[in-house]
Design an enzyme around this catalytic site. Sequence first.
Site, PDB file in Angstrom:
ATOM      1  N   ARG A  21       0.880  -1.179   0.000  1.00 24.12           N
ATOM      2  CA  ARG A  21       0.000   0.000   0.000  1.00 24.12           C
ATOM      3  C   ARG A  21       0.911   1.221   0.000  1.00 24.12           C
ATOM      4  O   ARG A  21       1.722   1.398   0.911  1.00 24.12           O
ATOM      5  CB  ARG A  21      -0.902   0.009   1.234  1.00 24.12           C
ATOM      6  CG  ARG A  21      -1.587   1.348   1.439  1.00 24.12           C
ATOM      7  CD  ARG A  21      -2.703   1.312   2.453  1.00 24.12           C
ATOM      8  NE  ARG A  21      -3.856   0.628   1.911  1.00 24.12           N
ATOM      9  CZ  ARG A  21      -5.086   0.726   2.429  1.00 24.12           C
ATOM     10  NH1 ARG A  21      -5.306   1.469   3.487  1.00 24.12           N
ATOM     11  NH2 ARG A  21      -6.091   0.074   1.879  1.00 24.12           N
ATOM     12  N   ASP A  50     -17.133   7.610  -1.634  1.00 24.39           N
ATOM     13  CA  ASP A  50     -15.891   7.463  -0.865  1.00 24.39           C
ATOM     14  C   ASP A  50     -15.621   8.817  -0.210  1.00 24.39           C
ATOM     15  O   ASP A  50     -16.248   9.827  -0.561  1.00 24.39           O
ATOM     16  CB  ASP A  50     -14.755   7.053  -1.829  1.00 24.39           C
ATOM     17  CG  ASP A  50     -13.469   6.664  -1.114  1.00 24.39           C
ATOM     18  OD1 ASP A  50     -13.479   6.514   0.125  1.00 24.39           O
ATOM     19  OD2 ASP A  50     -12.431   6.524  -1.809  1.00 24.39           O
ATOM     20  N   GLN A  84      -9.992  -3.665  -3.285  1.00 25.21           N
ATOM     21  CA  GLN A  84     -11.313  -3.242  -2.828  1.00 25.21           C
ATOM     22  C   GLN A  84     -12.376  -3.623  -3.847  1.00 25.21           C
ATOM     23  O   GLN A  84     -13.486  -4.018  -3.504  1.00 25.21           O
ATOM     24  CB  GLN A  84     -11.329  -1.726  -2.591  1.00 25.21           C
ATOM     25  CG  GLN A  84     -12.661  -1.207  -2.084  1.00 25.21           C
ATOM     26  CD  GLN A  84     -13.018  -1.707  -0.694  1.00 25.21           C
ATOM     27  OE1 GLN A  84     -12.179  -1.642   0.208  1.00 25.21           O
ATOM     28  NE2 GLN A  84     -14.219  -2.218  -0.505  1.00 25.21           N
ATOM     29  N   ARG A 100     -13.670  -8.325   1.659  1.00 21.91           N
ATOM     30  CA  ARG A 100     -12.246  -8.095   1.434  1.00 21.91           C
ATOM     31  C   ARG A 100     -11.482  -9.393   1.680  1.00 21.91           C
ATOM     32  O   ARG A 100     -10.572  -9.755   0.938  1.00 21.91           O
ATOM     33  CB  ARG A 100     -11.712  -6.977   2.364  1.00 21.91           C
ATOM     34  CG  ARG A 100     -12.231  -5.575   2.061  1.00 21.91           C
ATOM     35  CD  ARG A 100     -11.775  -5.077   0.706  1.00 21.91           C
ATOM     36  NE  ARG A 100     -10.331  -5.107   0.554  1.00 21.91           N
ATOM     37  CZ  ARG A 100      -9.504  -4.136   0.929  1.00 21.91           C
ATOM     38  NH1 ARG A 100      -9.985  -3.011   1.442  1.00 21.91           N
ATOM     39  NH2 ARG A 100      -8.202  -4.233   0.741  1.00 21.91           N
ATOM     40  N   HIS A 152      -7.311   1.045  -6.431  1.00 22.43           N
ATOM     41  CA  HIS A 152      -7.478   0.198  -5.239  1.00 22.43           C
ATOM     42  C   HIS A 152      -8.159  -1.103  -5.686  1.00 22.43           C
ATOM     43  O   HIS A 152      -9.317  -1.373  -5.358  1.00 22.43           O
ATOM     44  CB  HIS A 152      -8.330   0.946  -4.204  1.00 22.43           C
ATOM     45  CG  HIS A 152      -8.323   0.331  -2.831  1.00 22.43           C
ATOM     46  ND1 HIS A 152      -7.573  -0.770  -2.507  1.00 22.43           N
ATOM     47  CD2 HIS A 152      -8.987   0.684  -1.695  1.00 22.43           C
ATOM     48  CE1 HIS A 152      -7.764  -1.071  -1.227  1.00 22.43           C
ATOM     49  NE2 HIS A 152      -8.625  -0.213  -0.721  1.00 22.43           N
ATOM     50  N   CYS A 201     -16.243   1.816   0.454  1.00 11.67           N
ATOM     51  CA  CYS A 201     -15.074   1.007   0.803  1.00 11.67           C
ATOM     52  C   CYS A 201     -14.722   1.115   2.285  1.00 11.67           C
ATOM     53  O   CYS A 201     -14.060   0.234   2.813  1.00 11.67           O
ATOM     54  CB  CYS A 201     -13.885   1.396  -0.071  1.00 11.67           C
ATOM     55  SG  CYS A 201     -13.355   3.105   0.117  1.00 11.67           S
TER      56      CYS A 201
HETATM   57  N1  NVA Z   1      -9.854   6.888  -1.465  1.00 13.66           N
HETATM   58  C1  NVA Z   1      -9.503   6.431  -0.146  1.00 13.66           C
HETATM   59  C2  NVA Z   1      -9.754   4.964  -0.009  1.00 13.66           C
HETATM   60  C3  NVA Z   1      -9.464   4.423   1.363  1.00 13.66           C
HETATM   61  C4  NVA Z   1      -9.693   2.963   1.472  1.00 13.66           C
HETATM   62  C5  NVA Z   1      -8.045   6.757   0.126  1.00 13.66           C
HETATM   63  O1  NVA Z   1      -7.221   6.569  -0.778  1.00 13.66           O
HETATM   64  O2  NVA Z   1      -7.736   7.210   1.222  1.00 13.66           O
HETATM   65  N1   CP Z   2     -11.186   0.059   2.411  1.00 11.24           N
HETATM   66  C1   CP Z   2      -9.921  -0.036   2.848  1.00 11.24           C
HETATM   67  O1   CP Z   2      -8.990  -0.233   2.088  1.00 11.24           O
HETATM   68  O2   CP Z   2      -9.799   0.086   4.184  1.00 11.24           O
HETATM   69  P1   CP Z   2      -8.436   0.232   4.993  1.00 11.24           P
HETATM   70  O3   CP Z   2      -7.861   1.588   4.643  1.00 11.24           O
HETATM   71  O4   CP Z   2      -8.853   0.136   6.437  1.00 11.24           O
HETATM   72  O5   CP Z   2      -7.498  -0.851   4.599  1.00 11.24           O
END
Ligand code: NVA
Ligand code: CP
Length: 315
Positions: free
Chosen positions: A115, A234, A145, A302, A142, A274
């Site tokens: 990540r 989101d 997800q 997930r 992502h 998500c």
């Molecule tokens: N768009 C959000 C998704 C988090 C799971 C982010 O990148 O923070």
């Molecule tokens: N939706 C998602 O990716 O959650 P986290 O940021 O908690 O991993």
Amino acid sequence: MTTAAPPIPARSSVPHFRTLRDLSAGQLRDLLALGERLAAGRPPEPDPRPLAGRSVALIFEKNSTRTRVSFEVGVHQLGGFPIFLSESDTQMGRGEPLRDTARVLSGYVDGIMIRTYEQETVEELARFSRVPIINGLTDLYHPCQLLADLLTMQQEFGAGRLGELRVAWFGDGNNMANSWLNAAAMLGFELRLAVPEGFDPDPETLERARGETSVLLTRDPKEAARGAHVFNTDVWASMGQEEEAEDRSAHFRPFQVDEELLALGAEDAIFLHCLPAHRGEEVTEGVLEGDRSRVFQEAENRLHGQKALLVHLLG
Ligand code: NVA
Ligand code: CP
């Protein structure tokens, strides 16, 4: 004078999951079918522990609850050993190049999830790794997800209807919106994105999807909502955008998913997010906790979707 680092010769047969597009549409459908079986409590066949004796490194340069826990538990349930690595307590945090990290980890583990911020970081890892690389979220995509989201749609509407559905996206044209574009193109469903000006999805991802399925980009949330089977939103400020949050919220307020907007959708419409969600911002408490919401089923998925992915890549 610096010289280019000699990469360990790439094993071209190593599959990666840098974006959903690393799968064929057929592989994606197979993976969703396996995810659905796992979600129903049936172990993988013929071997219920296909990762026995294998290890998977999980690198996090951003926070996570769902991704970290679902990968750790998923690898463990498949018989493997997950290794959580945070940037702050590895040498990556002290500047060790990714290309070195990729080659070193390839000698120890059988897969690497990361990540991070730049999509290029995932691409660079994949170039130098001898084991599969999994994108656990970048600023651009992502895909893990989406495995959960598509699995939830499939549980709700059936695999046979996936290509006939209308999916609506409200708010930021962010990593999730880009991943929905890839998913729509691969499975053939219609995608309507209601996004304020200045926050459009990635242009290349948008153009490519437009060539493959029906995509509408609108500034009018009602236009996206009408007849939609899946409502999606989101946070307005993603990880790394915390300082812009106040400024961004002024643009996104008209794109909130509330009860009135949801009522414009199909009778059997569902709401997905998500998570984490900001109640009262991108979604009302009533929608998030209401009878159309599937967000906790989605979060559980997930685990099942990623276990299917691990079986596909490493099993
Ligand atoms: N768009 C959000 C998704 C988090 C799971 C982010 O990148 O923070
Ligand atoms: N939706 C998602 O990716 O959650 P986290 O940021 O908690 O991993």
